[in-house]
Design an enzyme around this catalytic site. Structure first.
Site, mmCIF file in Angstrom:
data_model
loop_
_atom_site.group_PDB
_atom_site.id
_atom_site.type_symbol
_atom_site.label_atom_id
_atom_site.label_comp_id
_atom_site.label_asym_id
_atom_site.label_seq_id
_atom_site.Cartn_x
_atom_site.Cartn_y
_atom_site.Cartn_z
ATOM 1 N N ASP A 157 0.786 -1.198 -0.134
ATOM 2 C CA ASP A 157 -0.075 0.033 -0.021
ATOM 3 C C ASP A 157 0.808 1.321 -0.087
ATOM 4 O O ASP A 157 0.395 2.228 -0.626
ATOM 5 C CB ASP A 157 -0.954 -0.022 1.363
ATOM 6 C CG ASP A 157 -1.826 -1.367 1.325
ATOM 7 O OD1 ASP A 157 -2.650 -1.510 0.462
ATOM 8 O OD2 ASP A 157 -1.549 -2.057 2.100
ATOM 9 N N HIS A 185 -4.914 -3.359 6.358
ATOM 10 C CA HIS A 185 -4.646 -3.424 4.986
ATOM 11 C C HIS A 185 -6.031 -3.683 4.319
ATOM 12 O O HIS A 185 -6.242 -4.822 4.063
ATOM 13 C CB HIS A 185 -3.955 -4.389 4.796
ATOM 14 C CG HIS A 185 -3.628 -5.014 3.244
ATOM 15 N ND1 HIS A 185 -3.195 -4.065 2.237
ATOM 16 C CD2 HIS A 185 -4.258 -6.212 2.881
ATOM 17 C CE1 HIS A 185 -3.222 -4.923 0.916
ATOM 18 N NE2 HIS A 185 -3.971 -6.088 1.672
HETATM 19 P P1 NAX Z 1 -3.029 -18.145 -4.282
HETATM 20 O O1 NAX Z 1 -4.433 -18.513 -4.325
HETATM 21 O O2 NAX Z 1 -2.453 -18.068 -5.783
HETATM 22 O O3 NAX Z 1 -2.021 -19.062 -3.418
HETATM 23 C C1 NAX Z 1 -2.316 -19.296 -2.334
HETATM 24 C C2 NAX Z 1 -1.618 -20.574 -1.622
HETATM 25 O O4 NAX Z 1 -1.927 -20.608 -0.161
HETATM 26 C C3 NAX Z 1 -2.307 -21.819 -2.345
HETATM 27 O O5 NAX Z 1 -1.293 -22.481 -3.102
HETATM 28 C C4 NAX Z 1 -2.748 -22.742 -1.227
HETATM 29 O O6 NAX Z 1 -2.827 -23.932 -1.493
HETATM 30 C C5 NAX Z 1 -2.066 -22.132 -0.200
HETATM 31 N N1 NAX Z 1 -2.656 -22.385 1.266
HETATM 32 C C6 NAX Z 1 -3.911 -22.109 1.405
HETATM 33 N N2 NAX Z 1 -4.210 -22.277 2.781
HETATM 34 C C7 NAX Z 1 -3.043 -22.685 3.248
HETATM 35 C C8 NAX Z 1 -2.615 -23.254 4.668
HETATM 36 N N3 NAX Z 1 -3.577 -23.428 5.626
HETATM 37 N N4 NAX Z 1 -1.128 -23.393 4.694
HETATM 38 C C9 NAX Z 1 -0.460 -23.092 3.853
HETATM 39 N N5 NAX Z 1 -0.740 -22.854 2.577
HETATM 40 C C10 NAX Z 1 -2.106 -22.606 2.372
HETATM 41 O O7 NAX Z 1 -2.941 -16.566 -3.946
HETATM 42 P P2 NAX Z 1 -1.950 -15.483 -3.937
HETATM 43 O O8 NAX Z 1 -2.063 -14.688 -5.048
HETATM 44 O O9 NAX Z 1 -0.656 -16.170 -3.845
HETATM 45 O O10 NAX Z 1 -2.103 -14.619 -2.793
HETATM 46 C C11 NAX Z 1 -2.295 -15.078 -1.291
HETATM 47 C C12 NAX Z 1 -2.513 -14.297 -0.190
HETATM 48 O O11 NAX Z 1 -2.072 -12.933 -0.339
HETATM 49 C C13 NAX Z 1 -4.098 -13.860 -0.383
HETATM 50 O O12 NAX Z 1 -4.673 -14.067 0.858
HETATM 51 C C14 NAX Z 1 -4.059 -12.594 -0.891
HETATM 52 O O13 NAX Z 1 -5.427 -11.913 -0.341
HETATM 53 C C15 NAX Z 1 -2.790 -11.832 0.063
HETATM 54 N N6 NAX Z 1 -2.413 -10.299 -0.673
HETATM 55 C C16 NAX Z 1 -1.976 -9.605 0.187
HETATM 56 C C17 NAX Z 1 -1.385 -8.342 -0.070
HETATM 57 C C18 NAX Z 1 -0.967 -7.720 1.154
HETATM 58 O O14 NAX Z 1 -0.590 -6.439 0.659
HETATM 59 N N7 NAX Z 1 -0.993 -7.796 2.281
HETATM 60 C C19 NAX Z 1 -1.323 -7.907 -1.429
HETATM 61 C C20 NAX Z 1 -1.537 -9.357 -2.534
HETATM 62 C C21 NAX Z 1 -2.557 -10.208 -2.145
HETATM 63 O O15 NAX Z 1 -3.688 -9.821 -2.123
#
Ligand code: NAX
Length: 329
Positions: A157, A185
């Site tokens: 951000d 966030h």
């Molecule tokens: P993806 O869906 O591509 O990847 C998430 C991965 O996490 C998947 O491979 C899934 O199998 C795995 N997973 C789910 N539960 C799990 C657990 N209990 N233990 C270990 N692995 C687990 O998502 P991606 O684009 O990589 O985004 C990941 C996260 O980042 C989301 O929650 C998203 O909202 C968040 N973000 C946060 C941002 C920030 O600034 N704080 C910005 C970017 C993003 O939106």
């Protein structure tokens, strides 16, 4: 001695963007060896294993070892740094309480596993959303570890905000400093330019020459653009922010370990600074000194800014109440 870094959700998009930069030395520098632990759920294991094969093929000089697992005890074993990316996304028709409950089921156990298995100096950055409250849950579940070891990522951000200011002033982004994010966030966040400088000159003065009524620009253009940038990226790119999020996560963790020479932003535990209720994980202007985040104190918040900070903090309070109602905290 190598540094052990655990990445959860390593088989996902952000995980993929993180791994190779870390292996190339972007987080800890060109002299520090790294050991990576990729923690996934069973459905994500193959993707993480594939990424591990590619890490192998990268023949990175700094990469000592890669472990792929769906067992949190193994995943967090000896971790000095943990980047918690994996989270439960909001599904169709999912209420906020359901989302918080689903993520409490992830970040509670992970907090416990970190306390039991990570290195004594572990530092945790939560990226998975809702990041602030997920960090709060993990910290509360990590018995014996200070809450200061848990943070939420708001650096993306801040980077978005600095880039928007730079564009508005037609100035290089490197000349823009001190644009902290306050609060959650989420769309309620408050990106704050009131103390910002461009080449040492107040940004507010420079903006007044460019955008006319600065308050109107902040309210109608700047703040909504920053707060809704994630949605804009999805609309244009067809997928959520990935490389920019990974970049921000690397900058956050790097600065935590190696220190900062100016302010940045991070979701950190409040001790009551700026009237933010104690224990909340709120974004503040921070500095990193001797491996610890310090909240920059003594900044003036006028009535308008105060209302914005309060609104975002109120959302964090609501999230905490919802999690408490689930019996998690
Ligand atoms: P993806 O869906 O591509 O990847 C998430 C991965 O996490 C998947 O491979 C899934 O199998 C795995 N997973 C789910 N539960 C799990 C657990 N209990 N233990 C270990 N692995 C687990 O998502 P991606 O684009 O990589 O985004 C990941 C996260 O980042 C989301 O929650 C998203 O909202 C968040 N973000 C946060 C941002 C920030 O600034 N704080 C910005 C970017 C993003 O939106």
């Amino acid at each position: 001695m190598a540094t052990t870094i655990t990445i959860t959700g390593a088989g996902g998009q952000i995980g993929y963007a993180l791994l190779f930069r870390i292996a190339a030395g972007d987080l800890l520098g060109p002299d520090e060896k790294v050991r990576l632990r990729l923690l996934e759920i069973p459905q994500g294991l193959r993707a993480a294993e594939g990424a591990a094969l590619e890490l192998h093929d990268g023949a990175f000089d700094l990469l000592e070892h890669v472990e792929v697992t769906d067992d949190a005890a193994i995943g967090f074993h000896g971790a000095n740094l943990a980047l918690l990316v994996g989270a439960r996304p909001r599904g169709p028709g999912m209420e906020r309480a359901d989302l918080l409950a689903a993520n409490a089921g992830i970040f509670g156990p992970q907090g416990r596993a970190i306390a039991e298995h990570a290195a004594a100096d572990v530092r945790v950055t939560v990226i998975g959303n809702p990041a602030n409250t997920n960090a709060l849950i993990a910290a509360a579940s990590a018995e014996g570890l200070p809450a200061e070891r848990f943070t939420a990522l708001t650096r993306l951000d801040e980077n978005r905000a600095r880039a928007q200011v730079a564009a508005a002033l037609d100035a290089p982004v490197s000349s823009i400093r001190r644009v902290p994010i306050w609060g959650n966030h989420s769309a309620t966040q408050y990106p704050d330019v009131s103390h910002a400088t461009v080449d040492g000159r107040p940004v507010l003065d420079a903006l007044a020459e460019r955008v006319g009524d600065v308050r109107v620009w902040l309210e109608q253009t700047f703040i909504p653009r920053v707060a809704k940038r994630g949605a804009e990226i999805i609309e244009v790119r067809g997928s959520s922010s990935v490389a920019s999020a990974a970049n921000a996560a690397i900058e956050h963790a790097r600065d935590w370990v190696r220190g900062t020479d100016d302010w940045t932003s991070a979701g950190v535990v409040s001790h009551g600074e700026y009237g933010v209720p104690e224990g909340l994980m709120s974004s503040f202007p921070v500095r990193s000194v001797d491996g610890e985040w310090q909240i920059v104190e003594g900044l003036e918040l006028d009535e308008w800014a105060r209302a914005r900070v309060d609104a975002s903090v109120a959302e964090l309070v609501e999230e905490r109440e919802a999690v408490r109602a689930l019996g998690v905290l």
